[in-house]
Design a protein around this motif. Sequence first.
Motif, PDB file in Angstrom:
ATOM      1  N   LEU A  55      19.885  17.621 126.348  1.00 54.53           N
ATOM      2  CA  LEU A  55      18.599  17.707 125.657  1.00 54.53           C
ATOM      3  C   LEU A  55      17.439  17.363 126.589  1.00 54.53           C
ATOM      4  CD1 LEU A  55      17.000  18.058 122.984  1.00 54.53           C
ATOM      5  CD2 LEU A  55      17.455  15.628 122.535  1.00 54.53           C
ATOM      6  N   PHE A  56      17.672  16.405 127.486  1.00 57.30           N
ATOM      7  CA  PHE A  56      16.628  15.986 128.418  1.00 57.30           C
ATOM      8  C   PHE A  56      16.787  16.622 129.806  1.00 57.30           C
ATOM      9  CE2 PHE A  56      16.506  12.701 125.167  1.00 57.30           C
ATOM     10  CZ  PHE A  56      15.147  12.592 124.946  1.00 57.30           C
ATOM     11  N   ASN A  57      17.579  17.705 129.874  1.00 59.96           N
ATOM     12  CA  ASN A  57      17.793  18.446 131.129  1.00 59.96           C
ATOM     13  C   ASN A  57      18.322  17.554 132.245  1.00 59.96           C
ATOM     14  OD1 ASN A  57      16.808  20.937 130.047  1.00 59.96           O
ATOM     15  ND2 ASN A  57      14.737  20.140 130.278  1.00 59.96           N
ATOM     16  N   LEU A  58      19.290  16.714 131.910  1.00 60.40           N
ATOM     17  CA  LEU A  58      19.871  15.783 132.874  1.00 60.40           C
ATOM     18  C   LEU A  58      21.395  15.889 132.897  1.00 60.40           C
ATOM     19  CD1 LEU A  58      17.694  12.687 131.909  1.00 60.40           C
ATOM     20  CD2 LEU A  58      17.471  14.021 134.000  1.00 60.40           C
ATOM     21  N   SER A  59      21.915  17.094 132.692  1.00 57.72           N
ATOM     22  CA  SER A  59      23.360  17.265 132.514  1.00 57.72           C
ATOM     23  C   SER A  59      24.191  16.714 133.663  1.00 57.72           C
ATOM     24  CB  SER A  59      23.689  18.748 132.306  1.00 57.72           C
ATOM     25  OG  SER A  59      23.104  19.188 131.095  1.00 57.72           O
ATOM     26  N   GLN A  60      23.715  16.800 134.875  1.00 58.93           N
ATOM     27  CA  GLN A  60      24.486  16.335 136.028  1.00 58.93           C
ATOM     28  C   GLN A  60      24.057  14.948 136.498  1.00 58.93           C
ATOM     29  OE1 GLN A  60      27.064  18.248 136.898  1.00 58.93           O
ATOM     30  NE2 GLN A  60      26.370  19.616 135.260  1.00 58.93           N
ATOM     31  N   GLN A  61      23.280  14.244 135.664  1.00 58.27           N
ATOM     32  CA  GLN A  61      22.725  12.953 136.076  1.00 58.27           C
ATOM     33  C   GLN A  61      23.488  11.789 135.454  1.00 58.27           C
ATOM     34  OE1 GLN A  61      20.188  12.994 138.372  1.00 58.27           O
ATOM     35  NE2 GLN A  61      20.493  15.205 138.329  1.00 58.27           N
ATOM     36  N   THR A  62      23.163  10.584 135.899  1.00 58.54           N
ATOM     37  CA  THR A  62      23.830   9.373 135.423  1.00 58.54           C
ATOM     38  C   THR A  62      23.183   8.846 134.140  1.00 58.54           C
ATOM     39  OG1 THR A  62      22.368   7.874 136.629  1.00 58.54           O
ATOM     40  CG2 THR A  62      24.296   8.731 137.829  1.00 58.54           C
ATOM     41  N   ASP A  63      23.851   7.848 133.550  1.00 58.44           N
ATOM     42  CA  ASP A  63      23.276   7.183 132.376  1.00 58.44           C
ATOM     43  C   ASP A  63      21.952   6.508 132.726  1.00 58.44           C
ATOM     44  OD1 ASP A  63      25.538   8.006 131.077  1.00 58.44           O
ATOM     45  OD2 ASP A  63      26.417   6.002 130.874  1.00 58.44           O
ATOM     46  N   VAL A  64      21.867   5.954 133.930  1.00 57.55           N
ATOM     47  CA  VAL A  64      20.624   5.306 134.378  1.00 57.55           C
ATOM     48  C   VAL A  64      19.482   6.317 134.404  1.00 57.55           C
ATOM     49  CG1 VAL A  64      19.484   4.142 136.333  1.00 57.55           C
ATOM     50  CG2 VAL A  64      21.835   3.524 135.688  1.00 57.55           C
ATOM     51  N   ASP A  65      19.768   7.523 134.879  1.00 57.67           N
ATOM     52  CA  ASP A  65      18.744   8.581 134.901  1.00 57.67           C
ATOM     53  C   ASP A  65      18.315   8.953 133.480  1.00 57.67           C
ATOM     54  OD1 ASP A  65      18.747   8.879 137.722  1.00 57.67           O
ATOM     55  OD2 ASP A  65      20.566  10.099 137.592  1.00 57.67           O
ATOM     56  N   LEU A  66      19.297   9.024 132.571  1.00 63.95           N
ATOM     57  CA  LEU A  66      18.992   9.355 131.180  1.00 63.95           C
ATOM     58  C   LEU A  66      18.072   8.298 130.569  1.00 63.95           C
ATOM     59  CD1 LEU A  66      19.415  10.937 128.515  1.00 63.95           C
ATOM     60  CD2 LEU A  66      21.505   9.572 128.173  1.00 63.95           C
ATOM     61  N   ILE A  67      18.416   7.035 130.757  1.00 64.92           N
ATOM     62  CA  ILE A  67      17.612   5.952 130.183  1.00 64.92           C
ATOM     63  C   ILE A  67      16.220   5.935 130.806  1.00 64.92           C
ATOM     64  CG2 ILE A  67      17.392   3.447 129.965  1.00 64.92           C
ATOM     65  CD1 ILE A  67      19.436   4.856 128.073  1.00 64.92           C
ATOM     66  N   ARG A  68      16.145   6.145 132.108  1.00 65.01           N
ATOM     67  CA  ARG A  68      14.842   6.171 132.772  1.00 65.01           C
ATOM     68  C   ARG A  68      13.961   7.265 132.178  1.00 65.01           C
ATOM     69  NH1 ARG A  68      16.339   7.357 137.770  1.00 65.01           N
ATOM     70  NH2 ARG A  68      16.805   5.181 138.271  1.00 65.01           N
ATOM     71  N   GLU A  69      14.569   8.421 131.907  1.00 61.03           N
ATOM     72  CA  GLU A  69      13.796   9.550 131.379  1.00 61.03           C
ATOM     73  C   GLU A  69      13.342   9.306 129.940  1.00 61.03           C
ATOM     74  OE1 GLU A  69      12.155  13.508 131.829  1.00 61.03           O
ATOM     75  OE2 GLU A  69      12.732  11.870 133.167  1.00 61.03           O
ATOM     76  N   VAL A  70      14.239   8.803 129.082  1.00 58.80           N
ATOM     77  CA  VAL A  70      13.844   8.596 127.679  1.00 58.80           C
ATOM     78  C   VAL A  70      12.811   7.465 127.572  1.00 58.80           C
ATOM     79  CG1 VAL A  70      15.947   9.556 126.679  1.00 58.80           C
ATOM     80  CG2 VAL A  70      15.826   7.097 127.121  1.00 58.80           C
ATOM     81  N   LYS A  71      12.898   6.473 128.446  1.00 59.98           N
ATOM     82  CA  LYS A  71      11.893   5.411 128.427  1.00 59.98           C
ATOM     83  C   LYS A  71      10.557   5.895 128.982  1.00 59.98           C
ATOM     84  CE  LYS A  71      13.235   1.036 128.845  1.00 59.98           C
ATOM     85  NZ  LYS A  71      13.829  -0.205 129.344  1.00 59.98           N
ATOM     86  N   ARG A  72      10.612   6.752 129.993  1.00 55.62           N
ATOM     87  CA  ARG A  72       9.382   7.299 130.556  1.00 55.62           C
ATOM     88  C   ARG A  72       8.609   8.098 129.510  1.00 55.62           C
ATOM     89  NH1 ARG A  72       7.528  11.852 133.465  1.00 55.62           N
ATOM     90  NH2 ARG A  72       9.486  12.989 133.233  1.00 55.62           N
ATOM     91  N   HIS A  73       9.346   8.810 128.662  1.00 61.03           N
ATOM     92  CA  HIS A  73       8.715   9.606 127.599  1.00 61.03           C
ATOM     93  C   HIS A  73       8.570   8.823 126.283  1.00 61.03           C
ATOM     94  CE1 HIS A  73       8.405  13.379 129.757  1.00 61.03           C
ATOM     95  NE2 HIS A  73       9.618  13.170 130.235  1.00 61.03           N
ATOM     96  N   ARG A  74       8.916   7.545 126.327  1.00 63.13           N
ATOM     97  CA  ARG A  74       8.728   6.610 125.203  1.00 63.13           C
ATOM     98  C   ARG A  74       9.531   7.016 123.961  1.00 63.13           C
ATOM     99  NH1 ARG A  74       2.473   5.230 124.686  1.00 63.13           N
ATOM    100  NH2 ARG A  74       3.330   3.809 123.146  1.00 63.13           N
ATOM    101  N   TYR A  75      10.753   7.458 124.177  1.00 62.46           N
ATOM    102  CA  TYR A  75      11.653   7.681 123.042  1.00 62.46           C
ATOM    103  C   TYR A  75      12.254   6.359 122.571  1.00 62.46           C
ATOM    104  CZ  TYR A  75      11.310  12.717 123.189  1.00 62.46           C
ATOM    105  OH  TYR A  75      10.825  13.993 123.117  1.00 62.46           O
TER     106      TYR A  75
END
Length: 199
Positions: free
Chosen positions: A178-198
């Motif tokens: 959903l956040f276009n991070l299919s090949q990324q780590t959990d840390v990358d996912l959390i960084r992205e959702v926090k950056r966008h304030r989810y």
Amino acid sequence: MLSENNSQINLSGIEINNREAYGGSLTALMDDTTFDLIWMNIDFPFPIIGSQSPFTLLETLRKDNPEAQILVNLQQATVYALRNIFQKINPHGILELVDCDQKTITAALGTLLQKEIFYSKSILLLLHKFLQTFEKMDNADYAILQELDKGTPIRRISKKIFLSDSTILIRRTKLKALFNLSQQTDVDLIREVKRHRYI
């Protein structure tokens, strides 16, 4: 200012501060007063109601004052916080603290007293994200993200939110896509959702 500019509006407010909350008079004040407008900072600690949340207090106030307009403000809003607010309270207005200047507060109070809805600028931006993902993310997805943010292992997450390990792994994969991070780590996912304030 609202009272001065509109002869039909007469504002006489009651401010509930730490003294009333800690002194035990909050419950009596609620029982003895009819409110037309309730404005609450939902980050405010309410020791008088013990383990109950500000949401519980607002539910009680709404039940006792069904015609009252409810305005809440948050110190720092997220999409997840808005989701909770809409599910539990669905207030007539929401402000983020960063937006609370004199002009915005006056506009909010004036709008609510006219029985209309008001959201501050920051809240409107988050609402756009909320609507984009409303059908794609549910409460379990947000719970998974919050646990991943804490560094909780998958096996422990499953015990906290009552989903199997495999279901959590499938949902985590879906969230990364959903956040276009299919090949990324959990840390990358959390960084992205926090950056966008989810969360």
